[in-house]
Scaffold this motif. Structure first.
Motif, PDB file in Angstrom:
ATOM      1  N   TYR A  52      96.869  52.898  34.920  1.00 48.57           N
ATOM      2  CA  TYR A  52      97.737  51.723  36.205  1.00 48.57           C
ATOM      3  C   TYR A  52      97.920  50.386  35.310  1.00 48.57           C
ATOM      4  O   TYR A  52      97.241  49.906  35.733  1.00 48.57           O
ATOM      5  CB  TYR A  52      96.709  52.085  37.102  1.00 48.57           C
ATOM      6  CG  TYR A  52      96.666  53.741  37.867  1.00 48.57           C
ATOM      7  CD1 TYR A  52      97.621  54.268  38.203  1.00 48.57           C
ATOM      8  CD2 TYR A  52      95.528  53.784  37.917  1.00 48.57           C
ATOM      9  CE1 TYR A  52      97.325  55.576  38.999  1.00 48.57           C
ATOM     10  CE2 TYR A  52      95.446  55.226  38.726  1.00 48.57           C
ATOM     11  CZ  TYR A  52      96.297  56.397  39.194  1.00 48.57           C
ATOM     12  OH  TYR A  52      96.471  56.969  39.594  1.00 48.57           O
ATOM     13  N   LEU A 102      94.381  48.822  33.647  1.00 45.98           N
ATOM     14  CA  LEU A 102      93.756  49.615  33.985  1.00 45.98           C
ATOM     15  C   LEU A 102      93.559  51.383  33.581  1.00 45.98           C
ATOM     16  O   LEU A 102      94.467  52.141  34.078  1.00 45.98           O
ATOM     17  CB  LEU A 102      93.037  49.656  35.460  1.00 45.98           C
ATOM     18  CG  LEU A 102      92.112  50.437  35.724  1.00 45.98           C
ATOM     19  CD1 LEU A 102      90.691  49.906  35.664  1.00 45.98           C
ATOM     20  CD2 LEU A 102      92.195  50.547  37.448  1.00 45.98           C
ATOM     21  N   VAL A 108      92.686  54.705  33.487  1.00 44.70           N
ATOM     22  CA  VAL A 108      91.619  55.363  34.639  1.00 44.70           C
ATOM     23  C   VAL A 108      90.989  57.020  33.341  1.00 44.70           C
ATOM     24  O   VAL A 108      89.944  57.099  33.808  1.00 44.70           O
ATOM     25  CB  VAL A 108      92.517  55.402  35.405  1.00 44.70           C
ATOM     26  CG1 VAL A 108      92.231  56.303  36.553  1.00 44.70           C
ATOM     27  CG2 VAL A 108      92.612  54.377  36.032  1.00 44.70           C
ATOM     28  N   PRO A 129      82.501  60.867  42.099  1.00 45.54           N
ATOM     29  CA  PRO A 129      82.138  59.953  42.699  1.00 45.54           C
ATOM     30  C   PRO A 129      83.667  59.733  43.039  1.00 45.54           C
ATOM     31  O   PRO A 129      84.762  59.201  42.084  1.00 45.54           O
ATOM     32  CB  PRO A 129      81.497  59.029  42.133  1.00 45.54           C
ATOM     33  CG  PRO A 129      81.476  59.409  40.900  1.00 45.54           C
ATOM     34  CD  PRO A 129      81.131  60.443  40.548  1.00 45.54           C
ATOM     35  N   ASN A 130      83.108  58.932  44.021  1.00 51.47           N
ATOM     36  CA  ASN A 130      85.080  58.400  44.580  1.00 51.47           C
ATOM     37  C   ASN A 130      85.399  57.165  43.291  1.00 51.47           C
ATOM     38  O   ASN A 130      84.354  56.272  42.716  1.00 51.47           O
ATOM     39  CB  ASN A 130      84.977  57.165  44.997  1.00 51.47           C
ATOM     40  CG  ASN A 130      85.996  56.941  46.711  1.00 51.47           C
ATOM     41  OD1 ASN A 130      87.001  57.850  46.082  1.00 51.47           O
ATOM     42  ND2 ASN A 130      85.900  56.367  47.988  1.00 51.47           N
ATOM     43  N   GLY A 131      86.909  57.573  42.761  1.00 47.79           N
ATOM     44  CA  GLY A 131      87.296  56.191  41.388  1.00 47.79           C
ATOM     45  C   GLY A 131      86.422  56.973  40.681  1.00 47.79           C
ATOM     46  O   GLY A 131      87.498  56.457  39.192  1.00 47.79           O
ATOM     47  N   ALA A 132      86.161  58.512  40.562  1.00 44.09           N
ATOM     48  CA  ALA A 132      86.115  58.251  39.156  1.00 44.09           C
ATOM     49  C   ALA A 132      87.438  59.087  38.132  1.00 44.09           C
ATOM     50  O   ALA A 132      87.315  59.096  36.676  1.00 44.09           O
ATOM     51  CB  ALA A 132      85.321  60.195  39.208  1.00 44.09           C
ATOM     52  N   GLY A 133      88.546  59.423  39.140  1.00 41.91           N
ATOM     53  CA  GLY A 133      90.130  59.695  38.341  1.00 41.91           C
ATOM     54  C   GLY A 133      89.936  61.273  38.244  1.00 41.91           C
ATOM     55  O   GLY A 133      91.198  61.289  38.316  1.00 41.91           O
ATOM     56  N   LYS A 134      89.877  61.932  40.010  1.00 37.37           N
ATOM     57  CA  LYS A 134      89.481  63.118  40.189  1.00 37.37           C
ATOM     58  C   LYS A 134      91.289  63.698  40.208  1.00 37.37           C
ATOM     59  O   LYS A 134      92.323  64.166  39.645  1.00 37.37           O
ATOM     60  CB  LYS A 134      89.036  63.879  41.292  1.00 37.37           C
ATOM     61  CG  LYS A 134      87.221  64.002  41.082  1.00 37.37           C
ATOM     62  CD  LYS A 134      86.438  64.114  41.968  1.00 37.37           C
ATOM     63  CE  LYS A 134      86.198  63.465  43.177  1.00 37.37           C
ATOM     64  NZ  LYS A 134      86.481  61.624  42.918  1.00 37.37           N
ATOM     65  N   THR A 135      91.607  61.891  41.510  1.00 36.59           N
ATOM     66  CA  THR A 135      92.921  62.369  41.745  1.00 36.59           C
ATOM     67  C   THR A 135      94.103  61.864  40.631  1.00 36.59           C
ATOM     68  O   THR A 135      95.495  62.583  40.273  1.00 36.59           O
ATOM     69  CB  THR A 135      93.329  61.993  43.006  1.00 36.59           C
ATOM     70  OG1 THR A 135      92.275  61.670  43.674  1.00 36.59           O
ATOM     71  CG2 THR A 135      94.676  61.525  43.622  1.00 36.59           C
ATOM     72  N   THR A 136      93.566  61.422  40.076  1.00 38.24           N
ATOM     73  CA  THR A 136      94.429  60.128  38.716  1.00 38.24           C
ATOM     74  C   THR A 136      95.261  61.876  38.006  1.00 38.24           C
ATOM     75  O   THR A 136      95.998  62.307  37.875  1.00 38.24           O
ATOM     76  CB  THR A 136      94.398  59.558  37.629  1.00 38.24           C
ATOM     77  OG1 THR A 136      93.994  58.258  39.038  1.00 38.24           O
ATOM     78  CG2 THR A 136      95.438  59.008  36.564  1.00 38.24           C
TER      79      THR A 136
HETATM   80  N1  LIG Z   1      98.090  53.768  42.229  1.00 34.14           N
HETATM   81  C1  LIG Z   1      96.956  53.056  41.363  1.00 34.14           C
HETATM   82  N2  LIG Z   1      97.142  51.474  41.283  1.00 34.14           N
HETATM   83  C2  LIG Z   1      95.640  51.515  40.705  1.00 34.14           C
HETATM   84  N3  LIG Z   1      95.061  51.774  40.333  1.00 34.14           N
HETATM   85  C3  LIG Z   1      94.445  52.775  41.047  1.00 34.14           C
HETATM   86  C4  LIG Z   1      95.558  53.333  42.250  1.00 34.14           C
HETATM   87  N4  LIG Z   1      95.048  54.707  41.609  1.00 34.14           N
HETATM   88  C5  LIG Z   1      94.021  54.939  41.470  1.00 34.14           C
HETATM   89  N5  LIG Z   1      93.428  53.183  41.090  1.00 34.14           N
HETATM   90  C6  LIG Z   1      92.521  53.448  40.186  1.00 34.14           C
HETATM   91  O1  LIG Z   1      92.096  54.939  39.652  1.00 34.14           O
HETATM   92  C7  LIG Z   1      90.381  54.978  39.400  1.00 34.14           C
HETATM   93  C8  LIG Z   1      90.582  56.479  39.667  1.00 34.14           C
HETATM   94  O2  LIG Z   1      91.032  56.923  41.031  1.00 34.14           O
HETATM   95  P1  LIG Z   1      91.510  58.412  41.334  1.00 34.14           P
HETATM   96  O3  LIG Z   1      92.048  58.581  40.405  1.00 34.14           O
HETATM   97  O4  LIG Z   1      91.573  58.227  42.981  1.00 34.14           O
HETATM   98  O5  LIG Z   1      89.921  59.144  42.082  1.00 34.14           O
HETATM   99  P2  LIG Z   1      88.782  59.434  42.448  1.00 34.14           P
HETATM  100  O6  LIG Z   1      90.186  61.026  42.966  1.00 34.14           O
HETATM  101  O7  LIG Z   1      88.545  60.621  42.097  1.00 34.14           O
HETATM  102  O8  LIG Z   1      88.471  59.036  43.702  1.00 34.14           O
HETATM  103  C9  LIG Z   1      90.150  53.819  40.234  1.00 34.14           C
HETATM  104  O9  LIG Z   1      89.570  52.924  39.780  1.00 34.14           O
HETATM  105  C10 LIG Z   1      91.496  53.551  41.663  1.00 34.14           C
HETATM  106  O10 LIG Z   1      90.495  52.509  41.836  1.00 34.14           O
END
Ligand SMILES: Nc1ncnc2c1ncn2[C@@H]1O[C@H](COP(=O)(O)OP(=O)(O)O)[C@@H](O)[C@H]1O
Ligand SMILES: [Mg+2]
Length: 235
Positions: A11, A14, A16, A34-41
């Motif tokens: 991002y 950053l 990720v 954990p939260n913020g690991a990158g699963k959703t990304t």
């Molecule tokens: N739209 C975005 N813009 C900038 N940073 C993002 C965005 N979405 C997620 N992040 C960052 O990317 C990292 C991975 O996030 P995410 O994939 O949401 O993790 P998870 O789903 O495992 O909680 C985190 O550091 C989060 O803060």
């Protein structure tokens, strides 16, 4: 079926996802972290909502990287996002109907599909004429999964499906996912923080931390793994 190799995603500046590789055949696979690991990304890279800077994503041996999200969905991937994203004022039945609306083959077979879905989630039949907004949190979660199934996906992806559910509903949810997998033979990918409960539904799992895959193993081996037991199972 799904093959992800050496994925890097950013991002802005950053970084990720770091060199993430993941394979999924006809099976149920978990992505834990954990939260913020990158699963959703990672999920967003699969469905074209995030464009990775490097690596490959293939589904049935075709690259997904140059495709638009609607094309990726049409090729047989359905995603249940973490936020429920239902149409709150539409009835449960109308929400289900919407799940097949963009796929002509699924739309043609929607009546028989509803029968199958109601066999897995009987409460949705009882509440089919109520607005989605008045369903309980657990029922709304079932409705989002049911709506995704209306598209007859080959691969169902769920982003933290247990979020906000009380423990008994979480157990019930993973049992039903197992039931769907057994009766349909579709592939399922589940991103979760609730490792303990999710292990009951999956065949294999990956652990992602700070955007890197740190471990992959069968469900039984994950349950026995010292690191998983300490860090994710609280044992
Ligand atoms: N739209 C975005 N813009 C900038 N940073 C993002 C965005 N979405 C997620 N992040 C960052 O990317 C990292 C991975 O996030 P995410 O994939 O949401 O993790 P998870 O789903 O495992 O909680 C985190 O550091 C989060 O803060
Ligand atoms: Mg997430």
């Amino acid at each position: 079926m799904l093959s992800i190799k050496n994925l890097d995603a950013f991002y802005g500046k950053l970084h990720v996802l770091w060199d993430v590789s993941l394979e999924l055949g006809n099976e149920c696979v978990g992505i834990f972290g954990p939260n913020g690991a990158g699963k959703t990304t990672l999920i967003n890279c699969i469905v074209g909502l995030v464009k990775p800077q490097g690596g490959t994503v293939e589904f049935d041996n075709k690259t997904l990287l140059n495709q638009e999200t609607f094309q990726i969905i049409r090729s047989g991937i359905a995603v249940v996002p973490q936020e429920r994203e239902l149409f709150p004022l539409m009835t449960a039945a109308e929400n289900l109907e919407a799940g097949s609306a963009y796929i002509p083959a699924a739309h043609a077979k929607r009546k028989e599909r509803l029968e199958f879905i109601f066999s897995i989630f009987p409460v949705l039949k009882l509440k089919s004429s109520l607005p989605a907004a008045v369903l309980s949190g657990g029922e709304q979660r079932m409705l989002t999964i049911a709506r995704a199934l209306m598209a007859y996906p080959k691969l169902l992806i769920l982003d933290e499906p247990s979020t906000g559910l009380q423990p008994s509903l979480t157990t019930d949810l993973f049992l039903r996912l197992k039931q769907i997998r057994q009766s349909e033979g579709i592939s399922i990918l589940i991103a979760e923080q609730n490792v303990r409960q999710c292990l009951k539904a999956i065949d294999r799992g990956y652990v992602i931390e700070n955007g890197k895959i740190v471990l992959q193993a069968t469900a039984a081996n994950l349950a026995d793994n010292d690191y998983i037991r300490k860090s994710y199972l609280g044992l």
